[in-house]
Write an enzyme that holds these catalytic residues in place. Structure first.
Site, PDB file in Angstrom:
ATOM      1  N   GLU A   1      44.685  47.766  43.206  1.00  0.00           N
ATOM      2  CA  GLU A   1      45.912  47.155  43.709  1.00  0.00           C
ATOM      3  C   GLU A   1      46.694  46.659  42.502  1.00  0.00           C
ATOM      4  OE1 GLU A   1      46.876  47.439  46.654  1.00  0.00           O
ATOM      5  OE2 GLU A   1      45.015  48.051  47.655  1.00  0.00           O
TER       6      GLU A   1
ATOM      7  N   CYS B   1      53.001  40.209  43.445  1.00  0.00           N
ATOM      8  CA  CYS B   1      53.023  41.638  43.100  1.00  0.00           C
ATOM      9  C   CYS B   1      53.995  42.433  43.957  1.00  0.00           C
ATOM     10  CB  CYS B   1      51.617  42.234  43.194  1.00  0.00           C
ATOM     11  SG  CYS B   1      50.852  42.055  44.820  1.00  0.00           S
TER      12      CYS B   1
END
Length: 454
Positions: A207, A241
């Protein structure tokens, strides 16, 4: 590290974790230790970067609690054998898929949401029947410590163990032979993890991040667009993010957009004392972000305070792809604004950058929406909102290309920590001789006929 991994492997090989009731017990245990120690979790993260109780609950603990409840509610359904059609060539018989845990898993968490990005993958791994070693980020040291203390005194280390440390400890962990590695962090470190995993052919979920764009068209609801965009960008001081990394706004509403976004930031009054803003995580990141603030591009904000690691919510205007803020993922409270004449032009310019983790389109037009969704490759995103897609466990969360490999959340997380074992179960009361020796033209003719019926 080798001793910890081997102990977990030995325990996993007893097949204890394949029992669904055992998994539910571990999930209950995790829920209880977090719920009963919420204040300790709040205190620790505030010491790290002044994250408030409100933001810690809504953006971290609430998501973990929901993941646990979702897994408990659906674990029997997710783990169930799945029957699939058996083709004519294998008649008489039946076919099915068995989901089994992968084994010993390593989860490496990230610093920006130290609880949620560490523990949500752990929930998925435990639900799928694995043993887990969790390595939290060392940057939020108090958050890392409280997780290690609570989990290590609650769980048998053969099932779940938190290992603290920095680069040396992580490097040593990556030298071990795992059955799955789950990493959340930067693309640069993701490459290191991927390379280490490749030596043992270990499957990975990465990720990562990237420059996530937000496209704003003239037919959007400007008031709602700006409200949602400002919240999504400056949540956690931009250290998210999937935060909008830069904005492409249609020239026809550029001036109105700039006035509206400044007014919305003023209205929100982002500040530590208002419990709606946080510090930059450390001096290194503060200095990196400060260099992105080009004075003659600042349309709003720009103030900084190094001792407090404070950067005011900042809007940069008339930015180009050559500016410092467009050279890397920002990961901070700085929002570059670019303009476009046609949406196609904005999409093509965004495609010059690596595939991002997220993208957002604010529009009232189906044509505009589909133009972005169909032409731009990205991990996941939203229409007329930002960041909130992470809160729906039915949506797999993950990147593509440089922004990541694999996905999790809900069933996707369970599947990500499981192996799908395919089984053909043949009956013995009938056996056609077609595949056996001696071969003949007649047998081949019948095989071709049967293949056409598949």
């Amino acid at each position: 590290m080798h001793h910890i991994v081997e102990n977990q492997r030995n325990f996993f090989n007893t097949n204890t974790t394949k029992n669904l009731q055992f998994r539910l017990t571990q999930l209950d245990k995790l829920y209880s230790v977090l719920k009963n120690n919420e204040q300790a979790l709040y205190d620790a993260i505030y010491k790290d970067f002044k994250k408030s109780e409100f933001d810690t609950y809504t953006s971290e603990l609430a998501l973990i609690f929901h993941d646990i409840k979702d897994a408990k509610r659906n674990i029997y359904k997710w783990a169930r054998r799945k029957k699939v059609r058996t083709n004519l060539m294998n008649f008489p018989g039946k076919s099915y898929i068995i989901k089994e845990p992968l084994g010993v898993c390593l989860v490496i968490g990230a610093w920006n949401y130290p609880y949620q990005l560490s523990l949500s993958p752990v929930v998925a791994a435990l639900a799928a029947g694995n043993t887990v070693i969790l390595k939290p980020s060392e940057l939020p040291a108090h958050s890392s410590k409280v997780m290690a203390t609570l989990i290590n005194k609650t769980f048998d280390p053969k099932i779940l163990k938190v290992v603290e440390g920095g680069v040396p400890e992580t490097t040593e962990l990556l030298e071990q032979d795992f059955d799955k590695i789950f990493f959340t962090g930067s693309t640069r470190v993701g490459r290191i993890v991927y390379e280490a995993a490749a030596k043992n052919l270990t499957p990975v979920t990465l990720e990562l991040g990237g420059k996530s764009p937000a496209f704003i068209t003239k037919d959007c609801n400007l008031k709602i667009t700006v409200k949602r965009l400002v919240w999504a960008k400056f949540l956690n001081a931009g250290q998210t993010c999937i935060a909008p990394d830069y904005v492409f706004v249609e020239k026809a509403i550029e001036q109105n957009f700039m006035e509206a976004i400044k007014a919305e930031i003023e209205k929100e009054q982002f500040a530590f004392e208002n419990n709606n803003y946080v510090q930059i995580i450390n001096d290194k990141n503060f200095e990196r972000l400060e260099k992105m603030i080009v004075p003659d591009k600042v349309a709003y904000g720009g103030s900084t305070n190094a001792p407090e690691r404070y950067i005011q919510p900042t809007i940069l205007h008339k930015v180009t792809f050559n500016d410092p803020s467009m050279q890397e993922e920002i990961f901070g409270p700085i929002l570059p604004v670019l303009s476009y004449t046609t949406l196609q032009e904005a999409i093509e310019r965004s495609r010059q950058l690596p595939k991002p983790l997220s993208a957002y389109i604010f529009t009232g037009s189906k044509k505009n929406r589909e133009e972005v969704l169909q032409q731009l490759s990205f991990g996941g995103g939203a229409v007329n909102d930002a960041v909130m897609h992470i809160s729906n466990p039915k949506l797999p969360f993950g990147g593509v290309g440089h922004s990541g490999i694999g996905s999790y959340h809900g069933k996707a997380g369970f599947d990500g920590f499981s192996h799908k074992k395919s089984i053909l179960h043949r009956a013995t009361w009938l056996e056609l001789p077609l595949k056996y020796f001696p071969h003949s033209a007649s047998k081949l003719k019948w095989i071709k006929r049967l293949m056409k019926l598949q």
